[in-house]
Design a protein around this motif. Structure first.
Motif, mmCIF file in Angstrom:
data_model
loop_
_atom_site.group_PDB
_atom_site.id
_atom_site.type_symbol
_atom_site.label_atom_id
_atom_site.label_comp_id
_atom_site.label_asym_id
_atom_site.label_seq_id
_atom_site.Cartn_x
_atom_site.Cartn_y
_atom_site.Cartn_z
ATOM 1 N N ASN A 391 0.828 -1.214 0.000
ATOM 2 C CA ASN A 391 0.000 0.000 0.000
ATOM 3 C C ASN A 391 0.859 1.261 0.000
ATOM 4 O O ASN A 391 0.647 2.196 0.778
ATOM 5 N N GLY A 392 1.899 1.247 -0.886
ATOM 6 C CA GLY A 392 2.739 2.430 -1.024
ATOM 7 C C GLY A 392 3.578 2.737 0.194
ATOM 8 O O GLY A 392 3.946 3.894 0.417
ATOM 9 N N GLY A 393 3.877 1.730 0.996
ATOM 10 C CA GLY A 393 4.687 1.938 2.189
ATOM 11 C C GLY A 393 3.877 2.181 3.441
ATOM 12 O O GLY A 393 4.437 2.248 4.547
ATOM 13 N N ASN A 394 2.548 2.297 3.327
ATOM 14 C CA ASN A 394 1.703 2.523 4.503
ATOM 15 C C ASN A 394 1.491 1.248 5.315
ATOM 16 O O ASN A 394 1.140 1.309 6.489
ATOM 17 N N GLN A 395 1.671 0.107 4.655
ATOM 18 C CA GLN A 395 1.533 -1.171 5.352
ATOM 19 C C GLN A 395 2.927 -1.746 5.587
ATOM 20 O O GLN A 395 3.680 -1.960 4.635
ATOM 21 N N PRO A 396 3.336 -1.999 6.841
ATOM 22 C CA PRO A 396 4.712 -2.433 7.112
ATOM 23 C C PRO A 396 4.967 -3.843 6.601
ATOM 24 O O PRO A 396 4.052 -4.647 6.423
ATOM 25 N N ALA A 397 6.252 -4.115 6.371
ATOM 26 C CA ALA A 397 6.659 -5.491 6.081
ATOM 27 C C ALA A 397 6.572 -6.291 7.376
ATOM 28 O O ALA A 397 6.544 -5.728 8.477
ATOM 29 N N PHE A 416 9.831 -1.861 9.230
ATOM 30 C CA PHE A 416 9.551 -0.629 8.493
ATOM 31 C C PHE A 416 10.731 -0.256 7.597
ATOM 32 O O PHE A 416 11.892 -0.551 7.908
ATOM 33 N N SER A 417 10.438 0.402 6.492
ATOM 34 C CA SER A 417 11.440 0.897 5.530
ATOM 35 C C SER A 417 12.355 -0.226 5.043
ATOM 36 O O SER A 417 13.568 -0.056 4.931
ATOM 37 N N VAL A 418 11.776 -1.365 4.755
ATOM 38 C CA VAL A 418 12.554 -2.551 4.393
ATOM 39 C C VAL A 418 12.814 -2.582 2.889
ATOM 40 O O VAL A 418 11.894 -2.425 2.087
ATOM 41 N N SER A 419 14.081 -2.811 2.515
ATOM 42 C CA SER A 419 14.418 -2.985 1.099
ATOM 43 C C SER A 419 14.645 -4.456 0.761
ATOM 44 O O SER A 419 14.411 -4.878 -0.368
ATOM 45 N N ASP A 420 15.106 -5.243 1.743
ATOM 46 C CA ASP A 420 15.346 -6.668 1.491
ATOM 47 C C ASP A 420 15.371 -7.401 2.824
ATOM 48 O O ASP A 420 15.604 -6.799 3.888
ATOM 49 N N CYS A 421 15.137 -8.714 2.738
ATOM 50 C CA CYS A 421 15.080 -9.530 3.955
ATOM 51 C C CYS A 421 15.540 -10.945 3.635
ATOM 52 O O CYS A 421 15.150 -11.519 2.619
#
Length: 727
Positions: A391-397, A416-421
């Motif tokens: 949702n465009g960053g509004n929903q956290p990973a 939050f603000s996750v690029s990779d995991c």
């Protein structure tokens, strides 16, 4: 060449043992040879027996050329005015399963009634599409009165050949098979390994002292690679018609075949009960996606328990590696000894299958919106799932732990603000490390931290770990097997740092503790010993094969070494030996080196076009943890026997070396004596050829000295005698 009693002789034996006259240099660049274009003369196999000949004969027996045609029965019987409508319905249904050839749909008509006969023939562009249509449309319910019965056209011809008269099968006398675990009872406690180079496969016993003992050699044993089963019971090979498994300690007889044409990849379940095979097929229409086929076999019977078919896109979600865009392994097996579940990732869901029925657990997938990766605990039926931000960053990973079969969510962590995991399980399933790459506030760079889950503790507590310089790049992460420690390679320069941590603190408080940091190490990979305690810090490929053998208990380096351009590091199952290898086919000096656990080089084995080294895995120990601890405390008592064996082996090796030297000396003396004998026999002939001059004995030769004078240069120069000129 002397033959080893009871063992197949390997032509590619150790370099110093192979006489030079037996080496044949073909000067052929095998990288440019297309093996599929090589055609042998009719009836000639040059002594190379194919393992696929029997399967090829079985397949060709029913190959009628109609493999892409299906027969659809139980169709409505309609009058001529409804023929086109029925044809349109049939074409619409079966056109979704493949491309129907032009004029490829034919519904016979009864000449008397002018009505259809209730069945139709459909011709597809490929046999794979026809098989897919047969699987998906059989028992398709058109309406209450018409349920399709779909068969392959070739099946009718096959079943028509079944004799009307029943003949009871011949009852064969039971012959007990080979004990497939005899290799575990080796008196010396040795381990086996297999290597692949060129078209050859060799199996060896690894020796504690001296060079390895050949066990089995075979050329053209497999068409691509070999693979041990997880417990070391079987060695799998790949062929045009499918896969095969072989077993034993030195005979390696074929145990079972698994028919799957064009198989490319295989994967065993952890307890060796099941085998998954994979193949891909190019579509006839370039606009269509590539088709893949996966079969799940029963390893012991060779029976197909479940077949999965679809496009490559259906199996390309999640994971890394694989071929043609398909992540491998497609199916991931649950931990534990039962091989009870396996799963694959899909769109917004994870499909978990029960091996007992080979069907979906509770007949429905585990719904996880936007899931892109998952992994099983190595010991329990627990799924760890990763869902990225939405949702465009509004929903956290988030990372979720889900219990199977109850589907209960045991723990969840929002990120939050996750690029990779990336997720890393510890081998006992006690801990889960989640490496999280996060964006900075400016979104122009990332930094890394770890979320550490304590799985076996109450409520599964989570601890956050960040490095002192959290902006440093994480190059590698590895848990200690069966332990509580882990290692991280981090840094941005050519010589990164290596830090060791423990999940246990000195005061038994549940906090992660840093043990030490090694500064400026030329390493990019971590390889823990299977028993823990020791680790190899390796700088592979571009790091030129730098090796450091490190004792984590004592936090001290045991040895530093180098295997130039090494690409792989492999510990043996017992943690006593380490093999480093260069598996790049076109790399110079390919082959492998064997080291002791503390970094002593034991031997080198060079092989041209070397590309595979695999230790034979061992099953888990039958000893209880208490018994293992008791043995470790009294190791000196148990090791005396092996110390005596080592001393005797060393003496035998010394005696063998002395005998070999004596043999070489005797061979040299015999050669010199033979040379002198031939010289004596040819003395008269040499004198005759020299016009009767005296023989070639040194004392019969007369030496004449000749002096030659040569003027090199003449120069004139006035000489003063010390007198002064008087006026």
């Amino acid at each position: 060449m002397a033959q080893v009693v009871g063992l197949p002789q390997a032509p590619h034996i150790l370099a110093e043992e192979l006489p030079s006259e037996d080496r044949v240099q073909l000067n052929i660049d095998f990288s440019k040879v297309n093996l599929d274009e090589i055609v042998l003369p009719p009836g000639e196999d040059f002594g190379i027996k194919s393992d696929d000949e029997e399967e090829e004969e079985e397949v060709s027996e029913f190959d009628s050329g109609f493999g892409n045609v299906i027969v659809v029965d139980r169709l409505p019987v309609v009058a001529p005015e409804k023929y086109e409508k029925l044809e349109s319905v049939i074409r619409k249904i079966f056109g979704q399963m493949g491309t129907i050839r032009e004029h490829g749909l034919f519904m016979p008509v009864d000449p008397e009634t002018q009505k259809t006969k209730g069945y139709a023939f459909i011709e597809y562009n490929s046999p794979e599409e026809a098989q897919t249509a047969r699987d998906q449309a059989d028992n398709y319910k058109l309406d209450k009165a018409h349920i399709f019965a779909v068969n392959m056209f070739d099946d009718f011809d096959k079943y028509m050949k079944v004799p009307d008269q029943y003949t009871a099968p011949e009852v064969k006398a039971y012959t007990p098979g080979e004990n497939l675990l005899t290799w575990l009872t080796d008196e010396k406690g040795r381990d086996q390994f297999v290597i692949r180079f060129g078209s050859d496969t060799e199996v060896y016993w690894n020796e504690r002292l001296g060079k390895p003992e050949p066990v089995y050699h075979r050329a053209f044993w497999t068409e691509s690679f070999v693979q041990w089963s997880p417990l070391g019971t079987y060695l799998a090979t790949i062929h045009r018609q499918g896969a095969a498994v072989w077993g034993g300690s030195n005979t390696f007889n074929r145990i079972m075949r698994y028919i799957h044409p064009q198989v490319r990849l295989i994967d065993f379940s952890p307890s060796e009960k099941f085998l998954v095979t994979y193949s891909s097929h190019e579509p006839s229409n370039p606009r269509d996606t590539q088709k893949v086929v996966l079969n799940v076999f029963d390893v012991r019977t060779g029976k197909v328990l479940r077949e999965f078919k679809g496009s490559a896109d259906d199996y390309a979600t999640g994971g890394v590696g694989g071929v043609s865009g398909v992540s491998w392994p497609v199916f991931r097996w649950a931990g534990g000894k039962d091989d009870k579940y396996f799963a694959r990732i899909g769109k917004n869901a994870i499909s978990v299958y029960e091996t007992e029925t080979m069907g979906l657990l509770d007949k429905k997938s585990v719904k996880v919106d936007n899931v892109i990766d998952f992994s099983w605990s190595p010991t329990d039926s627990i799924l760890a799932c990763f869902v990225p931000e939405g949702n465009g960053g509004n929903q956290p990973a988030r990372v979720s732990l889900v219990q199977i079969p109850s589907r209960e969510e045991l723990r969840q962590k929002n990120l939050f603000s996750v690029s990779d995991c990336k997720m890393y399980w510890q081998s006992n399933g006690d801990y889960l490390a989640v490496k999280v790459d996060r964006y900075t506030k400016t979104k122009k760079s990332t930094y890394t931290g770890f979320e550490l889950f304590r799985i076996k503790e109450r409520d599964i507590p989570i601890e956050v770990l960040e490095l002192e310089n959290k902006n440093e790049k994480i190059i590698a992460f590895a848990w200690e097997p069966k332990g509580h420690r882990f290692a991280i390679i981090h840094g941005d320069g050519p010589k990164p740092d290596i830090s060791f941590y423990s999940m246990k603190s000195p005061h038994n408080v549940g906090r992660v503790t840093k043990l030490t940091t090694l500064k400026g190490k030329q390493a990019n990979a971590l390889y823990w010993s299977p028993i823990g305690r020791y680790i190899v810090l390796a700088g592979l490929k571009s790091f030129n094969g730098q090796l450091e053998f490190y004792n984590v208990d004592e936090l001290e380096s045991m040895a530093s070494a180098e295997h130039f351009m090494a690409t792989d590091v492999d510990w043996d199952p017992t943690g006593r030996f380490v093999a480093t290898s260069i598996t790049a086919v076109h790399q110079m000096d390919s082959g492998f080196n064997m080291w002791s656990f503390n970094g002593k080089l034991l031997y080198r084995i060079p092989r041209e076009r070397f590309f595979q080294f695999l230790w034979r895995p061992r099953p888990p120990s039958l000893l209880s943890p208490e018994k293992e601890e008791e043995i470790a405390k009294n190791l000196k008592k148990y090791s005396k026997k092996y110390e005596i064996d080592d001393a005797e082996s060393s003496q035998l090796l010394s005696a063998a070396d002395m005998e070999n030297r004596r043999k070489l000396q005797d061979e040299w003396k015999a050669y010199v004596a033979e040379w002198k004998r031939l010289q004596e026999e040819e003395r008269l002939l040499r004198r005759e050829l020299c016009d009767g001059e005296a023989s070639d004995e040194e004392e019969e030769l007369e030496a004449e000295e000749v002096e030659i004078e040569e003027i090199l240069n003449i120069e004139e120069e006035p000489v003063s005698f010390g007198f002064e000129q008087l006026d």
